[in-house]
Write a protein that holds these residues in place. Structure first.
Motif, PDB file in Angstrom:
ATOM      1  N   GLU A  47       0.825  -1.207   0.000  1.00 38.31           N
ATOM      2  CA  GLU A  47       0.000   0.000   0.000  1.00 38.31           C
ATOM      3  C   GLU A  47       0.863   1.263   0.000  1.00 38.31           C
ATOM      4  N   SER A  48       0.299   2.323  -0.565  1.00 35.50           N
ATOM      5  CA  SER A  48       0.971   3.623  -0.602  1.00 35.50           C
ATOM      6  C   SER A  48       0.838   4.298   0.758  1.00 35.50           C
ATOM      7  N   ARG A  49       1.588   5.362   0.942  1.00 36.41           N
ATOM      8  CA  ARG A  49       1.460   6.130   2.191  1.00 36.41           C
ATOM      9  C   ARG A  49       0.043   6.698   2.315  1.00 36.41           C
ATOM     10  N   GLU A  50      -0.522   7.158   1.201  1.00 37.98           N
ATOM     11  CA  GLU A  50      -1.882   7.705   1.221  1.00 37.98           C
ATOM     12  C   GLU A  50      -2.885   6.633   1.641  1.00 37.98           C
ATOM     13  N   GLU A  51      -2.760   5.437   1.058  1.00 33.24           N
ATOM     14  CA  GLU A  51      -3.666   4.340   1.407  1.00 33.24           C
ATOM     15  C   GLU A  51      -3.519   3.960   2.879  1.00 33.24           C
ATOM     16  N   ALA A  52      -2.287   3.900   3.368  1.00 34.42           N
ATOM     17  CA  ALA A  52      -2.052   3.551   4.767  1.00 34.42           C
ATOM     18  C   ALA A  52      -2.646   4.608   5.696  1.00 34.42           C
ATOM     19  N   ALA A  53      -2.472   5.882   5.343  1.00 36.03           N
ATOM     20  CA  ALA A  53      -3.003   6.960   6.179  1.00 36.03           C
ATOM     21  C   ALA A  53      -4.522   6.836   6.322  1.00 36.03           C
ATOM     22  N   LEU A  54      -5.216   6.620   5.221  1.00 32.34           N
ATOM     23  CA  LEU A  54      -6.678   6.516   5.258  1.00 32.34           C
ATOM     24  C   LEU A  54      -7.133   5.247   5.976  1.00 32.34           C
ATOM     25  N   ARG A  55      -6.444   4.135   5.763  1.00 28.31           N
ATOM     26  CA  ARG A  55      -6.788   2.879   6.446  1.00 28.31           C
ATOM     27  C   ARG A  55      -6.606   3.024   7.949  1.00 28.31           C
ATOM     28  N   GLU A  56      -5.455   3.555   8.350  1.00 27.68           N
ATOM     29  CA  GLU A  56      -5.181   3.724   9.775  1.00 27.68           C
ATOM     30  C   GLU A  56      -6.194   4.669  10.422  1.00 27.68           C
ATOM     31  N   LEU A  57      -6.524   5.761   9.738  1.00 27.49           N
ATOM     32  CA  LEU A  57      -7.511   6.695  10.275  1.00 27.49           C
ATOM     33  C   LEU A  57      -8.842   5.986  10.510  1.00 27.49           C
ATOM     34  N   ALA A  58      -9.287   5.204   9.543  1.00 26.01           N
ATOM     35  CA  ALA A  58     -10.558   4.478   9.682  1.00 26.01           C
ATOM     36  C   ALA A  58     -10.488   3.477  10.838  1.00 26.01           C
ATOM     37  N   GLU A  59      -9.381   2.730  10.942  1.00 26.50           N
ATOM     38  CA  GLU A  59      -9.245   1.734  12.009  1.00 26.50           C
ATOM     39  C   GLU A  59      -9.227   2.385  13.391  1.00 26.50           C
ATOM     40  N   GLU A  60      -8.472   3.477  13.521  1.00 30.16           N
ATOM     41  CA  GLU A  60      -8.252   4.078  14.834  1.00 30.16           C
ATOM     42  C   GLU A  60      -9.360   5.024  15.281  1.00 30.16           C
ATOM     43  N   THR A  61     -10.111   5.587  14.331  1.00 25.69           N
ATOM     44  CA  THR A  61     -11.103   6.603  14.687  1.00 25.69           C
ATOM     45  C   THR A  61     -12.502   6.338  14.142  1.00 25.69           C
ATOM     46  N   GLY A  62     -12.623   5.437  13.179  1.00 25.95           N
ATOM     47  CA  GLY A  62     -13.906   5.214  12.522  1.00 25.95           C
ATOM     48  C   GLY A  62     -14.250   6.278  11.504  1.00 25.95           C
ATOM     49  N   ILE A  63     -13.378   7.250  11.305  1.00 25.41           N
ATOM     50  CA  ILE A  63     -13.653   8.351  10.374  1.00 25.41           C
ATOM     51  C   ILE A  63     -13.201   7.959   8.970  1.00 25.41           C
ATOM     52  N   THR A  64     -14.155   7.980   8.040  1.00 23.94           N
ATOM     53  CA  THR A  64     -13.859   7.608   6.653  1.00 23.94           C
ATOM     54  C   THR A  64     -14.189   8.712   5.659  1.00 23.94           C
ATOM     55  N   ASP A  65     -14.941   9.705   6.104  1.00 22.24           N
ATOM     56  CA  ASP A  65     -15.341  10.813   5.229  1.00 22.24           C
ATOM     57  C   ASP A  65     -14.297  11.917   5.332  1.00 22.24           C
ATOM     58  N   VAL A  66     -13.198  11.772   4.568  1.00 22.82           N
ATOM     59  CA  VAL A  66     -12.093  12.728   4.664  1.00 22.82           C
ATOM     60  C   VAL A  66     -11.643  13.165   3.273  1.00 22.82           C
ATOM     61  N   ALA A  67     -11.152  14.376   3.223  1.00 23.46           N
ATOM     62  CA  ALA A  67     -10.471  14.875   2.024  1.00 23.46           C
ATOM     63  C   ALA A  67      -8.990  14.895   2.375  1.00 23.46           C
ATOM     64  N   THR A  97     -12.245  16.902   7.513  1.00 22.22           N
ATOM     65  CA  THR A  97     -13.466  16.114   7.608  1.00 22.22           C
ATOM     66  C   THR A  97     -14.578  16.940   8.238  1.00 22.22           C
ATOM     67  N   THR A  98     -15.815  16.559   7.950  1.00 25.54           N
ATOM     68  CA  THR A  98     -16.966  17.097   8.669  1.00 25.54           C
ATOM     69  C   THR A  98     -17.490  16.053   9.644  1.00 25.54           C
ATOM     70  N   GLN A  99     -16.923  14.833   9.594  1.00 23.58           N
ATOM     71  CA  GLN A  99     -17.347  13.716  10.447  1.00 23.58           C
ATOM     72  C   GLN A  99     -16.569  13.780  11.773  1.00 23.58           C
ATOM     73  N   THR A 100     -17.204  14.298  12.827  1.00 18.82           N
ATOM     74  CA  THR A 100     -16.489  14.454  14.094  1.00 18.82           C
ATOM     75  C   THR A 100     -16.785  13.333  15.092  1.00 18.82           C
ATOM     76  N   ALA A 101     -17.834  12.541  14.860  1.00 21.98           N
ATOM     77  CA  ALA A 101     -18.103  11.390  15.728  1.00 21.98           C
ATOM     78  C   ALA A 101     -17.058  10.315  15.440  1.00 21.98           C
ATOM     79  N   THR A 102     -16.582   9.663  16.499  1.00 23.38           N
ATOM     80  CA  THR A 102     -15.530   8.664  16.341  1.00 23.38           C
ATOM     81  C   THR A 102     -15.997   7.297  16.814  1.00 23.38           C
ATOM     82  N   ASP A 103     -15.290   6.272  16.366  1.00 19.47           N
ATOM     83  CA  ASP A 103     -15.590   4.883  16.717  1.00 19.47           C
ATOM     84  C   ASP A 103     -14.265   4.123  16.714  1.00 19.47           C
ATOM     85  N   GLN A 104     -13.872   3.608  17.858  1.00 16.98           N
ATOM     86  CA  GLN A 104     -12.582   2.945  17.964  1.00 16.98           C
ATOM     87  C   GLN A 104     -12.685   1.420  17.966  1.00 16.98           C
TER      88      GLN A 104
END
Length: 162
Positions: A47-67, A97-104
């Protein structure tokens, strides 16, 4: 013994109010040792750094709606954690992001043993805190980012060896 440098992607995630999201970590072997840090982690497979950043963000915070924006900063760091030394080459991406609710619920086993939670920080709160935050200049870096926008080329931060 040579250790391999871990390639890491991190996200400086800003919400509509320009607050930055940080996780509260602790040493599994000594829970009294705590710090705050940006979401992110090591690359997996090809995976690229960009892909890893987005995957890690989703795993650690539940946030997927990001630019995902540009790389803001890079740094090399080395620190002891969970009984071993970690040598890392980190890239910090700007994201909004506008998605401020998190899920760990997506935390890994190690993260469940070493992350106490997360919170959104204003620039003023970050500047005023006496708690440990990594990278250590994060308050100043975020203030500059908010005042001047992203740098034209990524800033190379001083190495942090703990």
């Amino acid at each position: 013994m040579l250790t391999e440098t871990r390639r890491v992607a991190r996200i400086v995630l800003l919400d509509p109010d320009d607050r930055v999201l940080l996780l509260n970590g602790f040493e599994p072997r000594n829970p009294a040792t705590t710090w705050w840090f940006t979401p992110g982690g090591g690359l997996e497979g090809e995976e690229s750094r960009e892909e890893a950043a987005l995957r890690e963000l989703a795993e650690e915070t539940g946030i997927t709606d990001v630019a995902l924006g540009p790389v803001l900063w890079t740094r090399v760091c080395s620190f002891p954690f969970d009984g071993r030394r970690w040598d890392q080459d980190e890239w910090y991406f700007l994201a909004r992001t506008t998605q401020t609710a998190t899920d760990q619920r997506g935390l890994t086993e190690l993260e469940r043993r070493s992350v106490a939670g997360l919170r959104w920080w204003t620039s003023a709160e970050l500047s005023a805190t006496r708690e440990t935050v990594y990278p250590t200049r994060l308050a100043e870096l975020v203030r500059t980012l908010l005042d001047e926008g992203p740098p034209h080329v990524p800033l190379v931060l001083a190495p942090e060896i703990v």
